[in-house]
Every structure is written in structure tokens, then in C-alpha cells.
Write a protein that holds these residues in place. Structure first.
Motif, PDB file in Angstrom:
ATOM      1  N   ALA A  35      -2.635  -0.986   9.790  1.00 45.53           N
ATOM      2  CA  ALA A  35      -3.990  -0.715   9.330  1.00 45.53           C
ATOM      3  C   ALA A  35      -4.692   0.177  10.355  1.00 45.53           C
ATOM      4  N   ALA A  36      -4.989   1.410   9.954  1.00 43.56           N
ATOM      5  CA  ALA A  36      -5.690   2.329  10.850  1.00 43.56           C
ATOM      6  C   ALA A  36      -7.198   2.214  10.702  1.00 43.56           C
TER       7      ALA A  36
ATOM      8  N   THR B  89     -10.538   8.254   9.896  1.00 44.47           N
ATOM      9  CA  THR B  89     -11.814   8.265   9.179  1.00 44.47           C
ATOM     10  C   THR B  89     -12.262   9.694   8.892  1.00 44.47           C
ATOM     11  N   LEU B  90     -12.187  10.557   9.898  1.00 44.28           N
ATOM     12  CA  LEU B  90     -12.586  11.954   9.705  1.00 44.28           C
ATOM     13  C   LEU B  90     -11.700  12.636   8.669  1.00 44.28           C
TER      14      LEU B  90
ATOM     15  N   ALA C 185      -8.672  15.371   3.553  1.00 45.06           N
ATOM     16  CA  ALA C 185      -7.278  15.580   3.935  1.00 45.06           C
ATOM     17  C   ALA C 185      -6.430  14.332   3.682  1.00 45.06           C
ATOM     18  N   LEU C 186      -7.049  13.146   3.731  1.00 38.06           N
ATOM     19  CA  LEU C 186      -6.371  11.888   3.435  1.00 38.06           C
ATOM     20  C   LEU C 186      -7.138  11.148   2.359  1.00 38.06           C
ATOM     21  N   ARG C 187      -6.415  10.488   1.472  1.00 31.83           N
ATOM     22  CA  ARG C 187      -7.047   9.625   0.483  1.00 31.83           C
ATOM     23  C   ARG C 187      -7.085   8.201   1.029  1.00 31.83           C
ATOM     24  N   PRO C 188      -8.191   7.499   0.860  1.00 31.32           N
ATOM     25  CA  PRO C 188      -8.207   6.095   1.268  1.00 31.32           C
ATOM     26  C   PRO C 188      -7.304   5.261   0.380  1.00 31.32           C
ATOM     27  N   ASP C 189      -6.688   4.236   0.958  1.00 32.07           N
ATOM     28  CA  ASP C 189      -5.893   3.307   0.157  1.00 32.07           C
ATOM     29  C   ASP C 189      -6.802   2.428  -0.695  1.00 32.07           C
ATOM     30  N   GLN C 190      -7.977   2.130  -0.173  1.00 33.50           N
ATOM     31  CA  GLN C 190      -8.962   1.327  -0.882  1.00 33.50           C
ATOM     32  C   GLN C 190     -10.342   1.902  -0.589  1.00 33.50           C
TER      33      GLN C 190
END
Length: 243
Positions: free
Chosen positions: A20-21, A48-49, A55-60
């Protein structure tokens, strides 16, 4: 300050490399507001940035930008977000001017509009002497200024800056602070991540501190709260004393 809600982050989580990041992070940001995002190495700032930039999709969780679901409509990042990562990418075979025009085109500008946008940001960041120079021969500080120009060339509503003062001299740091204030005064929201607490005190309205992937502190940076007070708060959060 423009009080309109621009960015709303609701319970975002992201795992990276099996761990978990970032966990259940929530905050909101108004137009015209500058937020400092702090944390020790490994606290979850970069993840977070990256999610805020698209650039990244949240998992939730959900991210709303200008009222629209950022995750469901990733094209919003192209139009509305300007991101300067800690190690800004560049194409060594392109000139500074070509870089800026290319970034503007990627953000949806026509060829003519891209030329105008490149000329405007070259003038604002005083890059005229570097206009024709190839990115591959720029110094580290010059590459940092190019990265900042690329992030701002399309006049974004949300500006995300990760260690923007890297390799800048004191005069350029002063210009960076002025530029951040200008963007906020124009109604943009700014997220500034840095290890230099003096930069946060100089330009930010509020401070959010991550620790072990969770948001442990989010408060206004009062006019009487100087570097020593912020340092004490940061140390307490980073050591778990404020958890």
C-alpha cells in the motif's frame, strides 16, 4: 482568492509493488489556493502526485477536477493539468522552442496557438536565449526551467510541482515563487511538493503532510507560522508523534 472548488480527492488508495503506497487520502483544493504536500521519503508523495496528474489511476476512491470525474475522464489531465515531475522528461534532439510547441499540441492547441503559447512562456520564464538550444545540451538548471515551462505552456487550471526548485539558483528560486503566486492569483490551484520547508512557508496557503501513505495533517499555514513551527509540525508527523 477564487473560492470555487477545483480539485476534490475522495478516499484514494493505490498499491505499488505489492504494498500500500497511499491509503484513503482525501482533501480538496480551491482555485487560487497553493498547497504544500510534504512527507519523508516513502511517505506516498510521488504516488499521490502521479494520481493527481493522471499518470496513475487510483485503485480505490475518486478524483474530481473542475466538477468532472477525473478517473472516468482521463482526457481532463491533458487539458487541465500541468505537471512538473521531479525528473522532468525531455527529448534531447528537440530545441526548447520545439519542446514547448510539442507540449502545447499534446494539450490540444492548434499549430498556430501552440506557437503563440510557446512564445508567451518563453518570454515569461526568460528562456529567449535558450530558444534554439537542444535539450540534450542544457544544464540541469536549464532543463528544470524547460520542464517548468512545459508544465505551464497550456495555462493549466491545476499545477503540480514536484521539487521545482531543484538546480535553480537563488534568483531563479525567487522567480519561481513569483510565478507560483501569479498562477494562483489567476485562479489556478497549485500543489507544491518539496523537501525545502522555506519554500512552503514562502508561497503556500496550507500544508498537507503524508506519513506511511496516509494524510496525517492538513491545515492552513497561518501568517504567524514560520519555518520553525512548520518544522516542528512536520517532525511530529514524520516520527509518528502526531498520529
Amino acid at each position: 482568492m477564487n473560492a470555487a472548488l477545483l480539485l476534490n480527492v475522495e478516499g484514494v488508495s493505490r498499491r505499488r509493488a505489492g504494498r500500500a503506497a497511499v491509503t484513503d487520502v482525501s482533501f480538496s483544493l480551491n482555485g487560487g489556493e497553493v498547497m504544500g504536500l510534504l512527507g519523508i521519503n516513502g511517505a506516498g508523495k510521488s504516488t499521490t502526485l502521479s494520481m493527481l496528474s493522471g499518470a496513475l489511476r487510483p485503485d480505490q476512491g475518486r478524483i474530481h477536477l473542475a466538477g468532472d470525474d477525473f478517473v472516468a475522464h482521463p482526457e481532463l489531465a491533458r487539458r487541465l493539468v500541468g505537471w512538473l515531475p521531479e525528473n522532468a522528461p525531455s527529448w534531447p534532439e528537440l530545441s526548447v522552442e520545439e519542446h514547448l510547441q510539442a507540449f502545447a499540441r499534446l494539450r490540444g492547441a492548434t499549430r498556430q496557438a501552440a506557437r503563440r503559447a510557446a512564445d508567451a512562456i518563453i518570454g515569461r520564464l526568460q528562456l529567449g536565449d535558450l530558444r534554439r538550444r537542444l535539450a540534450g545540451v542544457l544544464s540541469q538548471g536549464q532543463r528544470q526551467r524547460l520542464g517548468l515551462a512545459c508544465a505551464l505552456v497550456h495555462d493549466p487550471a491545476l499545477v503540480i510541482l514536484d521539487e521545482p526548485a531543484n538546480a535553480l539558483d537563488p534568483v531563479q528560486v525567487g522567480e519561481l515563487r513569483k510565478l507560483i503566486r501569479e498562477r494562483a492569483a489567476a485562479g489556478a490551484a497549485v500543489v507544491l511538493s518539496t523537501h525545502v520547508l522555506a519554500e512552503v512557508v514562502a508561497v503556500c496557503d496550507r500544508v498537507a503532510i503524508l506519513h506511511e501513505g496516509r494524510l496525517r495533517h492538513d491545515a492552513a499555514l497561518g501568517g504567524n507560522e514560520g519555518g520553525a513551527a512548520l518544522e516542528a509540525t512536520f517532525f511530529a508527523v514524520a516520527t509518528g508523534a502526531a498520529a
